[in-house]
Design a protein around this motif. Structure first.
Motif, PDB file in Angstrom:
ATOM      1  N   GLY A  18       0.692  -1.210  -0.085  1.00 27.42           N
ATOM      2  CA  GLY A  18      -0.015   0.112  -0.071  1.00 27.42           C
ATOM      3  C   GLY A  18       0.919   1.262  -0.114  1.00 27.42           C
ATOM      4  N   LYS A  19       0.183   2.355   0.028  1.00 25.64           N
ATOM      5  CA  LYS A  19       0.811   3.540  -0.089  1.00 25.64           C
ATOM      6  C   LYS A  19       1.691   3.951   1.091  1.00 25.64           C
ATOM      7  CE  LYS A  19      -3.465   5.472  -0.351  1.00 25.64           C
ATOM      8  NZ  LYS A  19      -4.211   4.419  -0.594  1.00 25.64           N
ATOM      9  N   GLU A  20       1.317   3.949   2.187  1.00 24.74           N
ATOM     10  CA  GLU A  20       2.286   4.339   3.571  1.00 24.74           C
ATOM     11  C   GLU A  20       3.210   3.242   3.675  1.00 24.74           C
ATOM     12  OE1 GLU A  20       1.879   6.932   5.227  1.00 24.74           O
ATOM     13  OE2 GLU A  20       2.974   6.888   7.105  1.00 24.74           O
ATOM     14  N   SER A  39       1.860  -9.262   2.088  1.00 26.55           N
ATOM     15  CA  SER A  39       0.627  -9.002   1.306  1.00 26.55           C
ATOM     16  C   SER A  39      -0.349 -10.134   1.287  1.00 26.55           C
ATOM     17  CB  SER A  39       0.771  -8.733  -0.210  1.00 26.55           C
ATOM     18  OG  SER A  39      -0.222  -8.822  -0.889  1.00 26.55           O
ATOM     19  N   ARG A  44       1.527 -10.141  -5.302  1.00 23.78           N
ATOM     20  CA  ARG A  44       1.521  -8.702  -5.317  1.00 23.78           C
ATOM     21  C   ARG A  44       2.650  -8.298  -4.508  1.00 23.78           C
ATOM     22  NH1 ARG A  44      -4.043  -8.694  -4.870  1.00 23.78           N
ATOM     23  NH2 ARG A  44      -4.109  -8.552  -2.457  1.00 23.78           N
ATOM     24  N   SER A  79       0.457  -1.897   8.247  1.00 29.47           N
ATOM     25  CA  SER A  79       0.064  -0.802   7.788  1.00 29.47           C
ATOM     26  C   SER A  79      -1.061  -1.106   6.864  1.00 29.47           C
ATOM     27  CB  SER A  79       1.181   0.016   7.246  1.00 29.47           C
ATOM     28  OG  SER A  79       0.660   1.225   6.184  1.00 29.47           O
ATOM     29  N   VAL A  80      -2.405  -1.225   7.387  1.00 31.05           N
ATOM     30  CA  VAL A  80      -3.314  -1.721   6.571  1.00 31.05           C
ATOM     31  C   VAL A  80      -4.820  -0.758   6.997  1.00 31.05           C
ATOM     32  CG1 VAL A  80      -2.698  -4.320   6.385  1.00 31.05           C
ATOM     33  CG2 VAL A  80      -4.171  -3.414   8.501  1.00 31.05           C
ATOM     34  N   PRO A  81      -5.442  -0.691   6.010  1.00 30.00           N
ATOM     35  CA  PRO A  81      -6.746  -0.181   6.412  1.00 30.00           C
ATOM     36  C   PRO A  81      -7.570  -0.544   7.651  1.00 30.00           C
ATOM     37  CG  PRO A  81      -6.875  -0.639   4.013  1.00 30.00           C
ATOM     38  CD  PRO A  81      -5.860  -1.392   4.757  1.00 30.00           C
ATOM     39  N   VAL A 104       0.776   1.373  12.695  1.00 28.47           N
ATOM     40  CA  VAL A 104       0.753   2.288  11.750  1.00 28.47           C
ATOM     41  C   VAL A 104      -0.957   2.921  11.491  1.00 28.47           C
ATOM     42  CG1 VAL A 104       1.443   3.695   9.715  1.00 28.47           C
ATOM     43  CG2 VAL A 104       2.803   2.103  10.592  1.00 28.47           C
ATOM     44  N   LEU A 108      -9.746   5.136  10.703  1.00 28.42           N
ATOM     45  CA  LEU A 108     -10.611   6.240   9.837  1.00 28.42           C
ATOM     46  C   LEU A 108     -11.864   5.521   9.581  1.00 28.42           C
ATOM     47  CD1 LEU A 108      -7.761   7.255   7.227  1.00 28.42           C
ATOM     48  CD2 LEU A 108      -8.713   8.566   9.531  1.00 28.42           C
ATOM     49  N   PHE A 142       3.954   6.603  13.373  1.00 26.57           N
ATOM     50  CA  PHE A 142       3.976   7.003  11.927  1.00 26.57           C
ATOM     51  C   PHE A 142       2.412   7.305  11.519  1.00 26.57           C
ATOM     52  CE2 PHE A 142       7.556   3.875  12.251  1.00 26.57           C
ATOM     53  CZ  PHE A 142       8.691   4.818  11.878  1.00 26.57           C
ATOM     54  N   GLN A 143       1.501   7.425  12.488  1.00 25.25           N
ATOM     55  CA  GLN A 143       0.216   7.533  12.062  1.00 25.25           C
ATOM     56  C   GLN A 143      -0.180   8.924  11.474  1.00 25.25           C
ATOM     57  OE1 GLN A 143       0.943   6.770  15.077  1.00 25.25           O
ATOM     58  NE2 GLN A 143      -0.469   5.292  15.832  1.00 25.25           N
ATOM     59  N   ILE A 145       2.404  10.765   9.561  1.00 22.81           N
ATOM     60  CA  ILE A 145       3.252  10.813   8.328  1.00 22.81           C
ATOM     61  C   ILE A 145       2.541  10.550   7.169  1.00 22.81           C
ATOM     62  CG2 ILE A 145       5.376   9.990   7.273  1.00 22.81           C
ATOM     63  CD1 ILE A 145       5.923  11.671   9.712  1.00 22.81           C
ATOM     64  N   SER A 146       2.371  11.352   6.188  1.00 21.35           N
ATOM     65  CA  SER A 146       1.745  11.150   4.896  1.00 21.35           C
ATOM     66  C   SER A 146       2.686  10.452   4.136  1.00 21.35           C
ATOM     67  CB  SER A 146       1.503  12.700   4.332  1.00 21.35           C
ATOM     68  OG  SER A 146       1.094  12.478   2.949  1.00 21.35           O
ATOM     69  N   TYR A 147       2.045   9.555   3.417  1.00 16.58           N
ATOM     70  CA  TYR A 147       3.003   8.862   2.477  1.00 16.58           C
ATOM     71  C   TYR A 147       3.399   9.470   1.205  1.00 16.58           C
ATOM     72  CZ  TYR A 147      -0.402   9.086  -1.540  1.00 16.58           C
ATOM     73  OH  TYR A 147      -1.268   9.555  -2.642  1.00 16.58           O
TER      74      TYR A 147
HETATM   75  N1  LIG Z   1      -1.822   6.764   3.295  1.00 16.82           N
HETATM   76  C1  LIG Z   1      -1.243   7.731   4.250  1.00 16.82           C
HETATM   77  O1  LIG Z   1      -0.751   8.856   3.860  1.00 16.82           O
HETATM   78  C2  LIG Z   1      -1.216   7.310   5.783  1.00 16.82           C
HETATM   79  C3  LIG Z   1      -0.519   8.225   6.740  1.00 16.82           C
HETATM   80  C4  LIG Z   1      -0.557   7.607   8.139  1.00 16.82           C
HETATM   81  C5  LIG Z   1      -1.058   6.443   8.285  1.00 16.82           C
HETATM   82  N2  LIG Z   1      -1.973   5.747   7.692  1.00 16.82           N
HETATM   83  C6  LIG Z   1      -2.656   4.570   7.740  1.00 16.82           C
HETATM   84  O2  LIG Z   1      -1.945   3.348   7.463  1.00 16.82           O
HETATM   85  C7  LIG Z   1      -2.785   2.270   6.986  1.00 16.82           C
HETATM   86  C8  LIG Z   1      -2.351   2.156   5.641  1.00 16.82           C
HETATM   87  O3  LIG Z   1      -2.744   3.186   4.903  1.00 16.82           O
HETATM   88  P1  LIG Z   1      -2.435   3.152   2.970  1.00 16.82           P
HETATM   89  O4  LIG Z   1      -2.993   4.467   2.464  1.00 16.82           O
HETATM   90  O5  LIG Z   1      -1.181   2.624   3.075  1.00 16.82           O
HETATM   91  O6  LIG Z   1      -3.604   2.013   2.787  1.00 16.82           O
HETATM   92  P2  LIG Z   1      -3.842   1.297   1.544  1.00 16.82           P
HETATM   93  O7  LIG Z   1      -2.838   1.579   0.339  1.00 16.82           O
HETATM   94  O8  LIG Z   1      -5.279   1.385   1.246  1.00 16.82           O
HETATM   95  O9  LIG Z   1      -3.636  -0.183   2.042  1.00 16.82           O
HETATM   96  C9  LIG Z   1      -2.560  -0.733   2.254  1.00 16.82           C
HETATM   97  C10 LIG Z   1      -2.553  -2.302   2.029  1.00 16.82           C
HETATM   98  O10 LIG Z   1      -3.456  -3.066   3.085  1.00 16.82           O
HETATM   99  C11 LIG Z   1      -3.594  -4.546   2.335  1.00 16.82           C
HETATM  100  N3  LIG Z   1      -5.059  -4.759   2.955  1.00 16.82           N
HETATM  101  C12 LIG Z   1      -5.365  -5.779   3.702  1.00 16.82           C
HETATM  102  N4  LIG Z   1      -6.722  -6.086   3.902  1.00 16.82           N
HETATM  103  C13 LIG Z   1      -7.146  -4.968   3.005  1.00 16.82           C
HETATM  104  C14 LIG Z   1      -8.478  -4.738   2.702  1.00 16.82           C
HETATM  105  N5  LIG Z   1      -9.743  -5.326   3.260  1.00 16.82           N
HETATM  106  N6  LIG Z   1      -8.903  -3.949   2.118  1.00 16.82           N
HETATM  107  C15 LIG Z   1      -7.881  -3.249   1.608  1.00 16.82           C
HETATM  108  N7  LIG Z   1      -6.459  -3.146   1.514  1.00 16.82           N
HETATM  109  C16 LIG Z   1      -6.231  -4.414   2.429  1.00 16.82           C
HETATM  110  C17 LIG Z   1      -3.530  -4.146   1.048  1.00 16.82           C
HETATM  111  O11 LIG Z   1      -2.357  -4.981   0.829  1.00 16.82           O
HETATM  112  P3  LIG Z   1      -2.780  -6.560  -0.056  1.00 16.82           P
HETATM  113  O12 LIG Z   1      -3.860  -6.144  -0.939  1.00 16.82           O
HETATM  114  O13 LIG Z   1      -1.495  -6.554  -0.870  1.00 16.82           O
HETATM  115  O14 LIG Z   1      -2.934  -7.483   1.016  1.00 16.82           O
HETATM  116  C18 LIG Z   1      -3.117  -2.822   0.828  1.00 16.82           C
HETATM  117  O15 LIG Z   1      -2.168  -2.489  -0.143  1.00 16.82           O
HETATM  118  C19 LIG Z   1      -4.112   2.796   7.159  1.00 16.82           C
HETATM  119  O16 LIG Z   1      -4.479   2.484   8.480  1.00 16.82           O
HETATM  120  C20 LIG Z   1      -3.978   4.491   7.345  1.00 16.82           C
HETATM  121  O17 LIG Z   1      -5.161   5.006   7.960  1.00 16.82           O
HETATM  122  C21 LIG Z   1      -2.002   6.074   6.243  1.00 16.82           C
END
Ligand SMILES: NC(=O)c1ccc[n+]([C@@H]2O[C@H](COP(=O)([O-])OP(=O)(O)OC[C@H]3O[C@@H](n4cnc5c(N)ncnc54)[C@H](OP(=O)(O)O)[C@@H]3O)[C@@H](O)[C@H]2O)c1
Length: 226
Positions: A18-20, A39, A44, A79-81, A104, A108, A142-143, A145-147
């Motif tokens: 994922g992004k983060e 993953s 993937r 780091s997952v949703p 992390v 949300l 790291f909660q 930190i924007s990706y």
């Molecule tokens: N994005 C940011 O800037 C940021 C900043 C600080 C904190 N966060 C937190 O960090 C966590 C990850 O954020 P993210 O933006 O990286 O999320 P994301 O890209 O939407 O998802 C991260 C990974 O989670 C896995 N995953 C497992 N179960 C899932 C499901 N049911 N639905 C969707 N994905 C699933 C997926 O990997 P596989 O499909 O490969 O298993 C996906 O690539 C979240 O809790 C977010 O709130 C994010």
């Protein structure tokens, strides 16, 4: 190369496709850590690892399914949703016993991700500790930190990182991971329960991004001489 107990330390990033997670994986691999991306699908993870290795110019990141990655690691980063948090934790519970787990995840509640949502266990990370049991040293970090800041290796990440845990040694280990990323400063935020504040700050940051048309607002604490 970072060392733990005299050997190279392996970090697994669960949700590292994922992004983060992929941004953190890239930064730690760049800093010299051995990094595995986890993953739900090993293919993937392998594809994302190849993508990051192309950026790094060397094979520093490997991909695997979540359980294999967690088993292979010294430190596991989650780091997952939030919607996937509990099932993913259940799937890696056995693999992370005796280890540090850095959470992390932010609880949300889509579609309104700019409003604070307090989950049933008060914080995702408190829910993680309750589910994993006392033999896992859970750390929140790291909660806030924007990706968007993680993918450009030539740019420092201008932010503080609040670290909360009930285990002081684990906090020190995670502080090293924070400060391995240029620009980040580790701040001891106290016990794990204080992560409620760090998790709740993220929707506020997402609100600020929109309100002030900013790409990735971060936090800095003033008045600290450390
Ligand atoms: N994005 C940011 O800037 C940021 C900043 C600080 C904190 N966060 C937190 O960090 C966590 C990850 O954020 P993210 O933006 O990286 O999320 P994301 O890209 O939407 O998802 C991260 C990974 O989670 C896995 N995953 C497992 N179960 C899932 C499901 N049911 N639905 C969707 N994905 C699933 C997926 O990997 P596989 O499909 O490969 O298993 C996906 O690539 C979240 O809790 C977010 O709130 C994010």
């Amino acid at each position: 190369m970072s060392e733990q107990s005299g050997k190279a330390m392996t970090i697994a990033v669960i949700g590292g496709t994922g992004k983060e997670g992929s941004g953190l994986a890239l930064r730690w691999a760049h800093a010299g850590y051995d990094v595995m991306i986890g993953s739900r699908e090993a293919e993937r993870a392998a594809a994302k690892a190849a993508e990051l290795n192309a950026v790094l110019g060397r094979d520093a990141v490997r991909g695997a399914d979540n359980v294999t990655a967690a088993q292979a690691a010294d430190v596991v980063v989650l780091s997952v949703p939030y919607q996937a948090h509990r099932p993913i934790l259940e799937s890696i519970k056995a693999a992370v016993q005796g280890k540090i787990l850095v959470d992390v995840t932010v609880p949300l509640q889509p579609p309104d991700i700019r409003t604070v949502h307090i989950p049933p266990g008060q914080a995702a990370v408190l829910e993680a500790q309750a589910l994993l049991g006392p033999d896992v040293r859970v750390v929140a970090a790291f909660q806030n930190i924007s990706y968007t800041h993680l993918s450009h290796l030539d740019r420092p990440v201008d932010s503080d990182v609040l670290i909360a845990s009930d285990d002081d040694e684990a906090k020190q280990e995670v502080a090293k991971l924070v400060e391995a990323i240029p620009g980040m400063r580790a701040i001891d935020g106290g016990p794990l329960v204080n992560a409620i504040a760090a998790e709740a700050l993220t929707p506020v940051i997402l609100y600020l991004n929109r309100r002030y048309k900013a790409a990735g607002v971060g936090i800095r604490f003033t008045g600290l001489d450390a």
